[in-house]
Design a protein around this motif. Structure first.
Motif, PDB file in Angstrom:
ATOM      1  N   MET A  20     -28.219 -98.859 -10.779  1.00 36.69           N
ATOM      2  CA  MET A  20     -28.133 -97.190 -10.648  1.00 36.69           C
ATOM      3  C   MET A  20     -26.950 -96.774  -9.398  1.00 36.69           C
ATOM      4  O   MET A  20     -26.698 -95.986  -8.929  1.00 36.69           O
ATOM      5  CB  MET A  20     -29.703 -97.865  -9.351  1.00 36.69           C
ATOM      6  CG  MET A  20     -30.661 -97.303 -10.360  1.00 36.69           C
ATOM      7  SD  MET A  20     -30.616 -95.675 -11.504  1.00 36.69           S
ATOM      8  CE  MET A  20     -30.460 -94.622 -10.399  1.00 36.69           C
ATOM      9  N   GLU A  21     -25.601 -98.337  -9.021  1.00 35.46           N
ATOM     10  CA  GLU A  21     -24.905 -98.047  -8.378  1.00 35.46           C
ATOM     11  C   GLU A  21     -23.787 -97.991  -9.279  1.00 35.46           C
ATOM     12  O   GLU A  21     -22.661 -97.152  -8.584  1.00 35.46           O
ATOM     13  CB  GLU A  21     -24.741 -99.228  -7.538  1.00 35.46           C
ATOM     14  CG  GLU A  21     -25.572 -99.724  -6.295  1.00 35.46           C
ATOM     15  CD  GLU A  21     -25.767-100.484  -5.582  1.00 35.46           C
ATOM     16  OE1 GLU A  21     -24.593-100.876  -5.671  1.00 35.46           O
ATOM     17  OE2 GLU A  21     -26.677-101.151  -4.712  1.00 35.46           O
ATOM     18  N   MET A 102     -27.130 -85.397 -24.495  1.00 31.75           N
ATOM     19  CA  MET A 102     -25.716 -86.199 -23.247  1.00 31.75           C
ATOM     20  C   MET A 102     -26.290 -87.422 -23.459  1.00 31.75           C
ATOM     21  O   MET A 102     -25.693 -88.266 -22.657  1.00 31.75           O
ATOM     22  CB  MET A 102     -25.976 -84.842 -22.875  1.00 31.75           C
ATOM     23  CG  MET A 102     -24.873 -83.577 -23.399  1.00 31.75           C
ATOM     24  SD  MET A 102     -23.347 -83.782 -23.618  1.00 31.75           S
ATOM     25  CE  MET A 102     -23.067 -84.253 -22.453  1.00 31.75           C
ATOM     26  N   LEU A 103     -27.506 -87.773 -22.114  1.00 30.14           N
ATOM     27  CA  LEU A 103     -27.507 -88.305 -21.597  1.00 30.14           C
ATOM     28  C   LEU A 103     -28.116 -89.921 -22.331  1.00 30.14           C
ATOM     29  O   LEU A 103     -27.010 -91.065 -21.641  1.00 30.14           O
ATOM     30  CB  LEU A 103     -29.961 -88.178 -20.821  1.00 30.14           C
ATOM     31  CG  LEU A 103     -30.056 -87.513 -20.532  1.00 30.14           C
ATOM     32  CD1 LEU A 103     -31.555 -87.362 -20.035  1.00 30.14           C
ATOM     33  CD2 LEU A 103     -29.296 -87.266 -19.077  1.00 30.14           C
ATOM     34  N   GLY A 107     -25.244 -93.021 -21.832  1.00 33.14           N
ATOM     35  CA  GLY A 107     -25.843 -94.251 -21.363  1.00 33.14           C
ATOM     36  C   GLY A 107     -26.680 -94.055 -20.230  1.00 33.14           C
ATOM     37  O   GLY A 107     -27.342 -95.668 -19.846  1.00 33.14           O
ATOM     38  N   LEU A 108     -27.307 -93.218 -19.905  1.00 35.90           N
ATOM     39  CA  LEU A 108     -28.931 -93.068 -19.018  1.00 35.90           C
ATOM     40  C   LEU A 108     -30.150 -93.582 -19.732  1.00 35.90           C
ATOM     41  O   LEU A 108     -30.921 -93.079 -18.894  1.00 35.90           O
ATOM     42  CB  LEU A 108     -28.421 -91.601 -18.587  1.00 35.90           C
ATOM     43  CG  LEU A 108     -27.312 -91.938 -17.416  1.00 35.90           C
ATOM     44  CD1 LEU A 108     -26.891 -90.148 -17.256  1.00 35.90           C
ATOM     45  CD2 LEU A 108     -26.320 -92.437 -16.332  1.00 35.90           C
ATOM     46  N   VAL A 109     -29.881 -92.506 -20.570  1.00 37.98           N
ATOM     47  CA  VAL A 109     -31.400 -92.991 -21.675  1.00 37.98           C
ATOM     48  C   VAL A 109     -31.021 -93.882 -22.600  1.00 37.98           C
ATOM     49  O   VAL A 109     -30.295 -93.551 -23.268  1.00 37.98           O
ATOM     50  CB  VAL A 109     -32.126 -91.890 -21.631  1.00 37.98           C
ATOM     51  CG1 VAL A 109     -32.619 -91.633 -19.853  1.00 37.98           C
ATOM     52  CG2 VAL A 109     -31.992 -90.562 -22.587  1.00 37.98           C
ATOM     53  N   ALA A 115     -36.502 -87.802 -22.213  1.00 36.68           N
ATOM     54  CA  ALA A 115     -35.219 -87.178 -21.341  1.00 36.68           C
ATOM     55  C   ALA A 115     -34.999 -86.917 -19.939  1.00 36.68           C
ATOM     56  O   ALA A 115     -36.427 -87.040 -19.675  1.00 36.68           O
ATOM     57  CB  ALA A 115     -34.679 -85.920 -21.958  1.00 36.68           C
ATOM     58  N   GLY A 116     -34.400 -87.592 -19.241  1.00 36.06           N
ATOM     59  CA  GLY A 116     -35.173 -88.543 -18.149  1.00 36.06           C
ATOM     60  C   GLY A 116     -35.801 -89.767 -18.261  1.00 36.06           C
ATOM     61  O   GLY A 116     -36.146 -90.892 -16.828  1.00 36.06           O
ATOM     62  N   GLY A 117     -35.883 -90.382 -19.280  1.00 35.34           N
ATOM     63  CA  GLY A 117     -37.158 -91.931 -19.324  1.00 35.34           C
ATOM     64  C   GLY A 117     -35.844 -93.108 -19.158  1.00 35.34           C
ATOM     65  O   GLY A 117     -35.024 -92.980 -19.334  1.00 35.34           O
TER      66      GLY A 117
END
Length: 122
Positions: A20-21, A102-103, A107-109, A115-117
């Protein structure tokens, strides 16, 4: 006294906090004030604000005004978003409207996650 489950839980929490950082350094190459360029800017900023709040730097580079930047980065199509950090470098071409793709690419999911998971941690 056993530290097994507690240490495992602490390690998972520490890894999640570290992720998260992570600061994202993004550069969006556009070709002038076109509709596709504007959509790419809006879509990229929306993704960043919703999923990387206070953890990103986004630079927009107009390759019509700065052609050397496009040559140096080997940009052959615009709009192109380049994720400089975290490594590895990744590139995305288009108006950045496919948010789940895109996510996953950023590398965000994990690919295939809603999406957003959360991203897989293995």
């Amino acid at each position: 006294m056993s530290d097994g489950p507690e240490k495992g839980h602490e390690a998972i929490e520490a890894a999640a906090a570290a992720r998260m950082e992570v600061r994202y350094v993004l550069r969006l190459y556009i070709a002038g004030p076109t509709g596709q360029s504007n959509r790419a800017i809006v879509n990229t900023r929306k993704i960043c604000e919703e999923h990387l709040k206070n953890r990103y730097d986004l630079e927009v580079v107009d390759i019509c005004k700065h052609p050397a930047a496009a040559r140096n980065e080997q940009i052959i199509a615009a709009p192109t978003l380049v994720r400089k950090m975290p490594l590895p470098v990744r590139r995305f071409v288009g108006d950045m409207s496919n948010t789940p793709k895109m996510l996953a690419g950023l590398g965000l999911v994990s690919p295939g996650s809603p999406a957003g998971g959360p991203q897989d941690t293995d």
